[in-house]
Design an enzyme around this catalytic site. Sequence first.
Site, PDB file in Angstrom:
ATOM      1  N   SER A   1       0.870  -1.191   0.000  1.00 40.91           N
ATOM      2  CA  SER A   1       0.000   0.000   0.000  1.00 40.91           C
ATOM      3  C   SER A   1       0.900   1.232   0.000  1.00 40.91           C
ATOM      4  CB  SER A   1      -0.865   0.041   1.253  1.00 40.91           C
ATOM      5  OG  SER A   1      -1.534  -1.164   1.453  1.00 40.91           O
TER       6      SER A   1
ATOM      7  N   LYS B   1       0.919   5.649   8.156  1.00 41.25           N
ATOM      8  CA  LYS B   1       1.392   5.889   6.780  1.00 41.25           C
ATOM      9  C   LYS B   1       0.214   6.024   5.821  1.00 41.25           C
ATOM     10  CE  LYS B   1       2.039   2.148   4.724  1.00 41.25           C
ATOM     11  NZ  LYS B   1       1.437   1.144   3.847  1.00 41.25           N
TER      12      LYS B   1
ATOM     13  N   LYS C   1      -7.369   1.705  -2.196  1.00 37.39           N
ATOM     14  CA  LYS C   1      -6.825   1.247  -0.910  1.00 37.39           C
ATOM     15  C   LYS C   1      -6.797   2.398   0.107  1.00 37.39           C
ATOM     16  CE  LYS C   1      -4.629  -1.145   2.230  1.00 37.39           C
ATOM     17  NZ  LYS C   1      -5.179  -2.261   2.990  1.00 37.39           N
TER      18      LYS C   1
HETATM   19  P1  NAP Z   1       5.832  -6.347   7.480  1.00 38.72           P
HETATM   20  O1  NAP Z   1       5.371  -7.529   8.265  1.00 38.72           O
HETATM   21  O2  NAP Z   1       6.621  -5.291   8.145  1.00 38.72           O
HETATM   22  O3  NAP Z   1       6.632  -6.902   6.215  1.00 38.72           O
HETATM   23  C1  NAP Z   1       7.307  -6.058   5.347  1.00 38.72           C
HETATM   24  C2  NAP Z   1       8.418  -6.831   4.679  1.00 38.72           C
HETATM   25  O4  NAP Z   1       9.115  -5.955   3.801  1.00 38.72           O
HETATM   26  C3  NAP Z   1       9.417  -7.380   5.674  1.00 38.72           C
HETATM   27  O5  NAP Z   1       9.663  -8.710   5.332  1.00 38.72           O
HETATM   28  C4  NAP Z   1      10.633  -6.469   5.467  1.00 38.72           C
HETATM   29  O6  NAP Z   1      11.884  -7.126   5.643  1.00 38.72           O
HETATM   30  C5  NAP Z   1      10.507  -6.051   4.053  1.00 38.72           C
HETATM   31  N1  NAP Z   1      11.110  -4.736   3.828  1.00 38.72           N
HETATM   32  C6  NAP Z   1      10.891  -3.588   4.516  1.00 38.72           C
HETATM   33  N2  NAP Z   1      11.564  -2.561   3.990  1.00 38.72           N
HETATM   34  C7  NAP Z   1      12.251  -3.072   2.944  1.00 38.72           C
HETATM   35  C8  NAP Z   1      13.154  -2.506   2.011  1.00 38.72           C
HETATM   36  N3  NAP Z   1      13.445  -1.196   2.028  1.00 38.72           N
HETATM   37  N4  NAP Z   1      13.699  -3.334   1.090  1.00 38.72           N
HETATM   38  C9  NAP Z   1      13.403  -4.643   1.060  1.00 38.72           C
HETATM   39  N5  NAP Z   1      12.540  -5.235   1.922  1.00 38.72           N
HETATM   40  C10 NAP Z   1      11.973  -4.459   2.850  1.00 38.72           C
HETATM   41  O7  NAP Z   1       4.577  -5.589   6.824  1.00 38.72           O
HETATM   42  P2  NAP Z   1       3.176  -6.189   6.356  1.00 38.72           P
HETATM   43  O8  NAP Z   1       2.216  -6.084   7.481  1.00 38.72           O
HETATM   44  O9  NAP Z   1       3.384  -7.490   5.683  1.00 38.72           O
HETATM   45  O10 NAP Z   1       2.753  -5.041   5.297  1.00 38.72           O
HETATM   46  C11 NAP Z   1       3.270  -5.000   3.967  1.00 38.72           C
HETATM   47  C12 NAP Z   1       2.393  -4.072   3.139  1.00 38.72           C
HETATM   48  O11 NAP Z   1       1.048  -4.581   3.136  1.00 38.72           O
HETATM   49  C13 NAP Z   1       2.306  -2.637   3.676  1.00 38.72           C
HETATM   50  O12 NAP Z   1       2.257  -1.730   2.615  1.00 38.72           O
HETATM   51  C14 NAP Z   1       0.991  -2.645   4.444  1.00 38.72           C
HETATM   52  O13 NAP Z   1       0.428  -1.356   4.543  1.00 38.72           O
HETATM   53  C15 NAP Z   1       0.155  -3.583   3.590  1.00 38.72           C
HETATM   54  N6  NAP Z   1      -0.951  -4.276   4.276  1.00 38.72           N
HETATM   55  C16 NAP Z   1      -0.756  -4.885   5.477  1.00 38.72           C
HETATM   56  C17 NAP Z   1      -1.825  -5.534   6.091  1.00 38.72           C
HETATM   57  C18 NAP Z   1      -1.683  -6.219   7.448  1.00 38.72           C
HETATM   58  O14 NAP Z   1      -2.727  -6.578   8.044  1.00 38.72           O
HETATM   59  N7  NAP Z   1      -0.472  -6.429   7.976  1.00 38.72           N
HETATM   60  C19 NAP Z   1      -3.074  -5.577   5.478  1.00 38.72           C
HETATM   61  C20 NAP Z   1      -3.231  -4.974   4.228  1.00 38.72           C
HETATM   62  C21 NAP Z   1      -2.163  -4.334   3.637  1.00 38.72           C
HETATM   63  P3  NAP Z   1      12.514  -7.397   7.088  1.00 38.72           P
HETATM   64  O15 NAP Z   1      11.945  -8.701   7.517  1.00 38.72           O
HETATM   65  O16 NAP Z   1      13.959  -7.431   6.867  1.00 38.72           O
HETATM   66  O17 NAP Z   1      12.087  -6.245   7.971  1.00 38.72           O
END
Ligand code: NAP
Length: 299
Positions: A96, A239, A171
């Site tokens: 997102s 964010k 979104k």
């Molecule tokens: P998350 O658990 O923090 O996972 C993010 C992943 O991206 C981690 O594996 C992280 O690696 C990696 N990452 C972060 N910065 C990076 C960079 N600069 N270069 C390469 N890899 C990087 O987050 P998430 O909850 O899965 O969310 C991911 C996206 O989905 C976001 O945009 C969020 O808004 C969206 N989203 C989330 C949800 C939810 O319920 N969680 C629902 C809908 C949408 P590391 O392991 O090394 O930190």
Amino acid sequence: MTDIAFIGLGIMGSPMAVHLANAGHAVAGYNRTPDKTGPLVEAGGRAADSVADAVKDADVVCVMVPDSPDVVDVLTGEDGVFAHAQPGALVIDFSSIRPDVTADLASQARDKGFRYLDAPVSGGEAGAKNAALSIMVGGEGDDFQAARPVFDAVGKTVVHVGPSGSGQTVKAANQLIVAANIQALAEAVVFLEAYGVDTKAALEVLGGGLAGSKVLDQKKENMLARSFEPGFRIELHHKDLGIVTAAAREAGVVIPLGSLVAQLMASAQAVGDGGLDHSGLLRGVERLSGRPSTSDKEN
Ligand code: NAP
């Protein structure tokens, strides 16, 4: 079977990559912190040791990282997707991020001979684990059709909403609605508790009427138990509310409720609750009401 690269195996990306491997695709997953590749490898996928390694044979490149600068880095960096993917590869950004950044990345992708879809998701960690996500897709119709098998492996409600950037705009609206719902639920819980009613029973009956919602169904237990392990972190919702308030201003649209809940989310972030699930907005209601004790003891 398609060769798929999956970059970003966090809370959402890991179960999504696992579903793709279980659907029979050859999935190479890359995560900055390597130990998060475990579930994908158990499902028959491959742990790649760099973005370049992940994308080198991929027909489809999926990205699921937190924010706009992260997607820019993963796609356009020296070691990134655009530098190493095969010509014609279909890039699907599930993250997102800002619609204007997406439109720019889509244009760069096209210039370099790649296809590009923005495909942010809704449904939370539960939706990712159950392959039941809602996916709002921006980009070309042909690319959407080509991506259908990927979307169908991870989602239940998949809709092409318009050209590049449209998925991100939808979104942003989603995040406005969800934040306002969570805040209203949190206020109701603190209100009910102040009157000493059986809050569990109250939420059960509220859930069966017009006040019922997926937010109530999915977040009521977190609130009742003051258990705010993410799920979806407050810092990510902060964010997203920055994205929707900026985009609304740009369009000349006034979103008073969105602005208010953005401030409340910003407060939660500022007091150190950014790592908690967004149901932790409840703690802000407790603080404003002079009743901080219950959840402060837990977190
Ligand atoms: P998350 O658990 O923090 O996972 C993010 C992943 O991206 C981690 O594996 C992280 O690696 C990696 N990452 C972060 N910065 C990076 C960079 N600069 N270069 C390469 N890899 C990087 O987050 P998430 O909850 O899965 O969310 C991911 C996206 O989905 C976001 O945009 C969020 O808004 C969206 N989203 C989330 C949800 C939810 O319920 N969680 C629902 C809908 C949408 P590391 O392991 O090394 O930190």
